[in-house]
Design a protein around this motif. Structure first.
Motif, PDB file in Angstrom:
ATOM      1  N   GLU A 196       0.496  -0.613  -0.240  1.00  0.00           N
ATOM      2  CA  GLU A 196       0.056   0.078   0.026  1.00  0.00           C
ATOM      3  C   GLU A 196       0.590   1.456   0.516  1.00  0.00           C
ATOM      4  N   ASP A 197       1.931   1.374   0.956  1.00  0.00           N
ATOM      5  CA  ASP A 197       3.213   2.377   1.398  1.00  0.00           C
ATOM      6  C   ASP A 197       3.570   2.891  -0.560  1.00  0.00           C
ATOM      7  N   LEU A 198       3.423   1.702  -1.793  1.00  0.00           N
ATOM      8  CA  LEU A 198       4.943   1.532  -2.323  1.00  0.00           C
ATOM      9  C   LEU A 198       3.534   1.927  -3.650  1.00  0.00           C
ATOM     10  N   ARG A 199       2.148   2.389  -3.333  1.00  0.00           N
ATOM     11  CA  ARG A 199       0.775   2.360  -4.573  1.00  0.00           C
ATOM     12  C   ARG A 199       1.142   4.564  -4.256  1.00  0.00           C
ATOM     13  N   SER A 200       0.894   4.601  -3.107  1.00  0.00           N
ATOM     14  CA  SER A 200       1.261   4.950  -1.853  1.00  0.00           C
ATOM     15  C   SER A 200       2.323   6.409  -2.948  1.00  0.00           C
ATOM     16  N   VAL A 201       3.375   5.767  -2.739  1.00  0.00           N
ATOM     17  CA  VAL A 201       4.759   6.942  -3.299  1.00  0.00           C
ATOM     18  C   VAL A 201       4.749   6.857  -4.786  1.00  0.00           C
ATOM     19  N   VAL A 202       3.888   6.068  -6.062  1.00  0.00           N
ATOM     20  CA  VAL A 202       4.000   5.770  -6.990  1.00  0.00           C
ATOM     21  C   VAL A 202       2.135   7.009  -7.593  1.00  0.00           C
ATOM     22  N   ASP A 203       1.661   7.374  -6.842  1.00  0.00           N
ATOM     23  CA  ASP A 203       0.613   8.560  -7.047  1.00  0.00           C
ATOM     24  C   ASP A 203       1.137   9.785  -6.773  1.00  0.00           C
ATOM     25  N   VAL A 204       1.899  10.227  -5.765  1.00  0.00           N
ATOM     26  CA  VAL A 204       2.502  11.615  -5.255  1.00  0.00           C
ATOM     27  C   VAL A 204       3.468  11.696  -6.473  1.00  0.00           C
ATOM     28  N   GLU A 205       4.264  10.246  -7.089  1.00  0.00           N
ATOM     29  CA  GLU A 205       5.362  10.599  -7.664  1.00  0.00           C
ATOM     30  C   GLU A 205       5.014  10.451  -9.530  1.00  0.00           C
ATOM     31  N   THR A 206       3.850  10.714  -8.869  1.00  0.00           N
ATOM     32  CA  THR A 206       3.111  10.641 -10.339  1.00  0.00           C
ATOM     33  C   THR A 206       2.567  12.250 -10.914  1.00  0.00           C
TER      34      THR A 206
END
Length: 237
Positions: A196-206
């Motif tokens: 879940e953390d990795l998915r959130s990181v992808v969202d922010v970096e996108t």
């Protein structure tokens, strides 16, 4: 090894949405190139040099004459096919085989890493984490490319954006996360994140990459994302 893994074409959907032709599971050369973020010539070269492999499992189909006319009739609204003398269609297994052969594609690299390192040995939870890790690495490279092209030249800009991601999601910076997870200086922080953390990181970096391309500066991006940090935190959903 390629023949062994080529039947696991479901991995494609885990890496990236596969483009499809209406009413078919096949893709054109152009669609294959789009999926792997490469030029059509790269796909053509791979097929030309390894055609025997593709032919062995009937992973290619060339439409000419009557079959081409029928294909065009079914897709009259698509102007891309007008006037072409032939069309090469590739099955999903063929699309996966292309990914095993391409060397200059981040998407293909993600596919290979997933297949070779994870699929056979990991639990369902580990496979999910590994897939998100591959996606996050690809998105990280997109962010660094955007910073390089659209950034303000600040030598600390990469670290600034990395810490911004962590502040938006975790209310701390990289040193704070290292302390929280008990990591050594050479350890990769992202390897400690949950799926879940990795998915959130992808969202922010996108989001950061998009704002950079729109001409936003670091301070504008910082204020925008910190003001909406709750939208990115999955535990707040």
């Amino acid at each position: 090894m390629r023949d062994e893994y080529v039947f696991k074409d479901s991995v494609l959907d885990r890496v990236k949405a596969v483009p499809v032709l209406v009413g078919s599971l096949e893709v054109t050369m152009e669609m294959a190139a789009t999926f792997y973020d490469v030029g059509r010539d790269a796909v053509e070269s791979i097929i030309r040099r390894n055609r025997a492999e593709f032919n062995e499992y009937a992973e290619l189909r060339i439409l000419r004459g009557k079959s081409l006319a029928e294909f065009k009739t079914l897709r009259q609204a698509d102007g891309d096919f007008k006037g072409v003398p032939s069309i090469t269609l590739i099955t999903r297994r063929g699309l996966l085989r292309i990914g095993m052969l391409l060397t200059e594609s981040e998407v293909a690299r993600s596919v290979r890493n997933y297949l070779l390192n994870v699929e056979e040995i990991a639990s369902k939870e580990q496979r999910a984490w590994s897939m998100e890790r591959e996606i996050s690495k690809r998105e990280r490279r997109r962010l660094t490319d955007a910073v390089q092209v659209f950034g303000d030249g600040n030598p600390f800009v990469y670290a600034n954006y990395t810490n911004l991601v962590y502040r938006v999601l975790f209310d701390t910076d990289a040193p704070g996360l290292r302390k929280l997870y008990g990591l050594d200086p050479d350890d990769n922080i992202r390897d400690a994140f949950s799926t879940e953390d990795l998915r959130s990181v992808v969202d922010v970096e996108t989001a950061i990459s998009s704002l950079l391309r729109l001409g936003y500066g670091y301070r504008e991006i910082r204020d925008e994302l910190l003001g909406r940090s709750g939208n990115f935190r999955r535990d707040a959903a």
